[in-house]
Motif scaffolding. Structure first.
Motif, mmCIF file in Angstrom:
data_model
loop_
_atom_site.group_PDB
_atom_site.id
_atom_site.type_symbol
_atom_site.label_atom_id
_atom_site.label_comp_id
_atom_site.label_asym_id
_atom_site.label_seq_id
_atom_site.Cartn_x
_atom_site.Cartn_y
_atom_site.Cartn_z
ATOM 1 N N CYS A 43 -5.203 61.396 57.026
ATOM 2 C CA CYS A 43 -4.495 60.678 58.093
ATOM 3 C C CYS A 43 -3.013 60.599 57.722
ATOM 4 C CB CYS A 43 -5.079 59.285 58.271
ATOM 5 S SG CYS A 43 -4.328 58.380 59.645
ATOM 6 N N HIS A 45 -0.889 58.531 58.702
ATOM 7 C CA HIS A 45 -0.369 57.165 58.653
ATOM 8 C C HIS A 45 -0.257 56.704 57.201
ATOM 9 C CE1 HIS A 45 -1.012 52.637 58.977
ATOM 10 N NE2 HIS A 45 0.239 52.878 59.288
ATOM 11 N N ALA A 46 -1.395 56.600 56.510
ATOM 12 C CA ALA A 46 -1.357 56.100 55.123
ATOM 13 C C ALA A 46 -2.301 56.860 54.208
ATOM 14 C CB ALA A 46 -1.663 54.603 55.097
ATOM 15 N N GLY A 47 -2.787 58.002 54.661
ATOM 16 C CA GLY A 47 -3.512 58.892 53.766
ATOM 17 C C GLY A 47 -5.020 58.738 53.688
ATOM 18 N N ALA A 48 -5.643 58.040 54.628
ATOM 19 C CA ALA A 48 -7.110 57.929 54.612
ATOM 20 C C ALA A 48 -7.759 59.301 54.735
ATOM 21 C CB ALA A 48 -7.587 57.050 55.768
ATOM 22 N N CYS A 62 -9.809 56.981 62.631
ATOM 23 C CA CYS A 62 -9.486 56.811 61.217
ATOM 24 C C CYS A 62 -10.184 55.572 60.657
ATOM 25 C CB CYS A 62 -7.970 56.682 61.039
ATOM 26 S SG CYS A 62 -7.510 56.385 59.313
ATOM 27 N N TRP A 64 -9.367 53.600 58.233
ATOM 28 C CA TRP A 64 -8.532 52.516 57.688
ATOM 29 C C TRP A 64 -7.911 51.640 58.773
ATOM 30 C CZ3 TRP A 64 -5.440 54.795 52.936
ATOM 31 C CH2 TRP A 64 -6.358 55.079 51.910
ATOM 32 N N HIS A 65 -7.149 52.205 59.674
ATOM 33 C CA HIS A 65 -6.442 51.374 60.655
ATOM 34 C C HIS A 65 -6.686 51.820 62.085
ATOM 35 C CE1 HIS A 65 -3.958 51.717 56.890
ATOM 36 N NE2 HIS A 65 -4.269 50.441 56.883
ATOM 37 N N GLY A 66 -7.643 52.702 62.278
ATOM 38 C CA GLY A 66 -8.110 52.999 63.633
ATOM 39 C C GLY A 66 -7.313 53.988 64.459
ATOM 40 N N ALA A 67 -6.416 54.755 63.831
ATOM 41 C CA ALA A 67 -5.725 55.794 64.613
ATOM 42 C C ALA A 67 -6.773 56.709 65.242
ATOM 43 C CB ALA A 67 -4.795 56.606 63.721
ATOM 44 N N PHE A 79 -2.153 55.294 68.634
ATOM 45 C CA PHE A 79 -1.785 54.454 67.491
ATOM 46 C C PHE A 79 -0.532 53.701 67.915
ATOM 47 C CE2 PHE A 79 -0.496 53.516 63.036
ATOM 48 C CZ PHE A 79 -1.688 52.917 62.652
#
Ligand code: FES
Length: 102
Positions: A43, A45-48, A62, A64-67, A79
């Protein structure tokens, strides 16, 4: 361009996600209704690791944060902020095996 084996079609059932490292790239492969798609697995965003997320039809969520990503293109569907695409790869199905081209 190299063709890299992901697995047997029978091992990646409808609605399943798997992952493979090929050509130094982390790649996600998903089966949506009998069609296989491949995107980047990280991802932006932050690498999930996206293969730990879930599929909602052709949308990949995603963990982690739902993207929400379009599994067919690697484009972002939703997102709160703009994110870089995760990219997509060509999938080849031959003799009951799934390959990605990298
Ligand atoms: S790491 Fe994927 S949405 Fe944050």
């Amino acid at each position: 361009m190299a063709k890299v084996l992901v697995g047997k079609t029978s091992e990646i059932g409808d609605g399943k996600i798997t992952n493979v490292t090929a050509g130094g790239k982390e790649i996600l492969v998903a089966n949506v209704g009998g069609t296989f798609y491949a995107t980047g697995n990280t991802c932006t965003h932050a690498g999930a690791q996206l293969h730990e997320g879930r599929l909602n039809g052709k949308e990949l969520v995603c963990p982690w944060h739902g993207a929400k990503w379009d599994i067919t293109t690697g484009n972002l569907n939703w997102f709160p902020q703009k994110l870089k695409q995760i990219g997509s790869y060509k999938v080849v199905v031959e003799n009951g095996s799934v390959y990605v081209e990298v």
